[in-house]
Design an enzyme around this catalytic site. Structure first.
Site, mmCIF file in Angstrom:
data_model
loop_
_atom_site.group_PDB
_atom_site.id
_atom_site.type_symbol
_atom_site.label_atom_id
_atom_site.label_comp_id
_atom_site.label_asym_id
_atom_site.label_seq_id
_atom_site.Cartn_x
_atom_site.Cartn_y
_atom_site.Cartn_z
ATOM 1 N N ASP A 125 -136.508 -12.303 -58.685
ATOM 2 C CA ASP A 125 -136.403 -11.342 -59.650
ATOM 3 C C ASP A 125 -134.766 -11.001 -59.659
ATOM 4 O OD1 ASP A 125 -136.078 -10.100 -57.333
ATOM 5 O OD2 ASP A 125 -137.603 -8.357 -58.016
ATOM 6 N N HIS B 182 -132.738 -9.738 -57.337
ATOM 7 C CA HIS B 182 -132.348 -8.827 -56.303
ATOM 8 C C HIS B 182 -131.840 -9.499 -55.303
ATOM 9 C CE1 HIS B 182 -136.117 -9.499 -53.825
ATOM 10 N NE2 HIS B 182 -135.408 -9.423 -53.137
#
EC number: 3.5.99.6
Length: 274
Positions: A140, A142
């Site tokens: 995602d 991160h």
């Protein structure tokens, strides 16, 4: 921002070579140590194996290197097999010539997490900042535990983990999500961006969307990796599989301008030349 494409599963090797290059250029001494930010996870494992090899073969020394790790789970003691203390010592620090007093990892068992995070930031400043921060990236986007939506101004703090991150990390906890800590202490986006250089390694098709969002789309706090577009000396190094969602023009452009830097075997060979 530089973008390097390597062969599959070679991004970590490229990262190891770059660390050696930067430490040698810096020429650290007891009075002037090189400060290195380090990650955990699957991708960096090969990087650490390669750095151990280089250290044992006399290519590089870590005697005058200070390290700061990116993060640590809240509630796991240092001796827990899935703590990042355990990971770092088992996979790296116990096998190289680093002075253990120069190793810094957040304490997930601290009595006061805010104070622990404040002191971590303070110590980074005391040593003159981080010269090179290494990291991986999540599916995602991160970096460290700066999950989607993290402020680009964030500093070291406790961060609640998303359900997706907990599910992904459950593979390290016998696929039991109930055993995965719900939060972690992590350096902030600003902490990473303050480093003189940042190098992010991306491997695998499952990271392709994150790479696309980090390089080809605009800056977006829902994709932490995109913050690197604002860094003066950021490098993303990715393997072929991770490039699956890039535009052909983007891929060809970076392959062309970085053609001297993606032959990892040649780069490793050059390290052994005196």
């Amino acid at each position: 921002m530089r973008f390097i494409v390597t062969g599959n599963k070679r991004a970590a090797d490229w990262g190891a070579v770059y660390i050696v290059k930067k430490i040698k250029e810096f020429n650290p001494s007891p009075e002037k140590k090189f400060v290195l930010g380090l990650p955990t996870g699957s991708t960096p494992l090969q990087m650490y194996k390669r750095l151990i090899q280089f250290n044992k073969e006399g290519i590089i020394s870590f005697k005058n290197v200070i390290t700061f790790n990116m993060d640590e789970y809240v509630g796991l003691p240092k001796t827990h097999p899935q703590s990042y203390h355990y990971y770092m010592y088992n996979n790296f620090f116990n096998h190289i010539d680093i002075d253990k007093e120069n190793v810094n990892i957040l304490n997930g068992m601290a009595k006061n997490y805010k104070e622990e995070c404040r002191k971590y930031e303070e110590k980074i400043l005391e040593v003159g900042g981080i010269d090179l921060f290494l990291g991986g990236v999540g599916v995602d986007g991160h970096i460290a535990f700066n999950e989607p939506g993290s402020s680009f101004k964030s500093r070291t703090r406790e961060k609640q983990l998303t359900e997706d991150t907990i599910i992904v990390n459950s593979r390290f906890f016998n696929n039991d999500i109930t055993k995965v800590p719900q939060s972690a202490l992590t350096v902030g986006v600003s902490t990473i961006m303050d480093a003189k250089e940042v190098l992010i390694m991306v491997e695998g098709n499952n990271k392709a969307r994150a790479l696309h969002m980090g390089i080809e789309e605009g800056i977006n706090h829902m994709w932490t990796i995109s913050a690197l577009q604002l860094h003066e000396k950021a490098i993303i190094v990715a393997d072929e599989d991770a490039c699956a969602e890039l535009k052909v023009a983007t891929y060809k452009y970076y392959k062309d301008i970085e053609k001297k830097n993606y032959n990892i075997d040649k780069l490793i060979e050059n390290l052994y030349k005196k």
